[in-house]
Write a protein that holds these residues in place. Structure first.
Motif, PDB file in Angstrom:
ATOM      1  N   ALA A 211     -34.233  32.747  -1.441  1.00 11.95           N
ATOM      2  CA  ALA A 211     -34.141  32.936   0.010  1.00 11.95           C
ATOM      3  C   ALA A 211     -35.494  32.680   0.672  1.00 11.95           C
ATOM      4  CB  ALA A 211     -33.649  34.349   0.315  1.00 11.95           C
ATOM      5  N   ARG A 212     -36.550  33.172   0.054  1.00 13.73           N
ATOM      6  CA  ARG A 212     -37.897  32.981   0.597  1.00 13.73           C
ATOM      7  C   ARG A 212     -38.264  31.504   0.672  1.00 13.73           C
ATOM      8  NH1 ARG A 212     -42.832  31.892  -0.444  1.00 13.73           N
ATOM      9  NH2 ARG A 212     -42.630  31.561  -2.660  1.00 13.73           N
ATOM     10  N   ARG A 213     -37.847  30.734  -0.357  1.00 16.64           N
ATOM     11  CA  ARG A 213     -38.161  29.303  -0.417  1.00 16.64           C
ATOM     12  C   ARG A 213     -37.232  28.457   0.455  1.00 16.64           C
ATOM     13  NH1 ARG A 213     -40.074  27.455  -6.363  1.00 16.64           N
ATOM     14  NH2 ARG A 213     -41.321  29.283  -6.886  1.00 16.64           N
ATOM     15  N   GLY A 214     -36.182  29.065   0.979  1.00 18.64           N
ATOM     16  CA  GLY A 214     -35.240  28.306   1.785  1.00 18.64           C
ATOM     17  C   GLY A 214     -34.194  27.569   0.966  1.00 18.64           C
ATOM     18  N   THR A 215     -34.058  27.945  -0.296  1.00 18.71           N
ATOM     19  CA  THR A 215     -33.032  27.355  -1.163  1.00 18.71           C
ATOM     20  C   THR A 215     -31.662  27.770  -0.640  1.00 18.71           C
ATOM     21  OG1 THR A 215     -34.524  27.497  -3.060  1.00 18.71           O
ATOM     22  CG2 THR A 215     -32.177  27.252  -3.552  1.00 18.71           C
ATOM     23  N   LYS A 216     -30.720  26.856  -0.649  1.00 23.51           N
ATOM     24  CA  LYS A 216     -29.360  27.185  -0.228  1.00 23.51           C
ATOM     25  C   LYS A 216     -28.763  28.174  -1.225  1.00 23.51           C
ATOM     26  CE  LYS A 216     -29.417  24.098   3.021  1.00 23.51           C
ATOM     27  NZ  LYS A 216     -30.203  24.462   4.149  1.00 23.51           N
ATOM     28  N   ILE A 217     -28.049  29.186  -0.715  1.00 24.29           N
ATOM     29  CA  ILE A 217     -27.415  30.206  -1.554  1.00 24.29           C
ATOM     30  C   ILE A 217     -25.961  30.332  -1.129  1.00 24.29           C
ATOM     31  CG2 ILE A 217     -27.433  32.608  -2.322  1.00 24.29           C
ATOM     32  CD1 ILE A 217     -30.386  32.735  -1.507  1.00 24.29           C
TER      33      ILE A 217
END
Length: 113
Positions: A87-93
């Motif tokens: 989430a911090r890195r902006g990775t899609k979840i």
């Protein structure tokens, strides 16, 4: 190549179907066990599949009354470190069923279940 990690908790469901859905010639799909804490080298999508991760019931004692608390036990798992880092890195979840509940418990999605 799209790198997709699928988190496995005790009680997760549809792991094989989720893997098959994302598997393709342009994807690298892999599982991440709930005890893992190291963020994968390359991760474009993190998937929390359905099922009852650890169950939805929390007991004070094995024979006592319980409360229904979706995702409460799962967020105490070591893999939460990876979810929060994604989430911090902006990775899609993507949270499916109980995976969605876990994301709300972590306050990564608004609301409460």
């Amino acid at each position: 190549m799209l790198n997709i990690g699928i988190i496995i908790y005790p009680g997760s469901n549809c792991l094989i179907e989720t893997f098959r859905y994302f598997k393709g010639k342009d994807t690298n799909v892999f599982y991440i066990w709930h005890k893992e804490t190291l963020y994968p080298k390359c991760l474009d999508l993190l998937v929390l599949p359905g099922g009852f991760s650890y169950g939805d019931r929390v007991y004070d004692k094995a024979t006592d009354n319980y409360i229904i608390s979706p995702g409460t036990m799962a967020i105490k798992s070591p893999v939460t470190k990876i979810i929060l880092e994604a989430a911090r890195r902006g990775t899609k979840i993507l949270g499916i069923c109980n995976g969605f509940q876990i994301l709300t418990q972590l306050k990564l999605l608004p609301g409460e279940l």
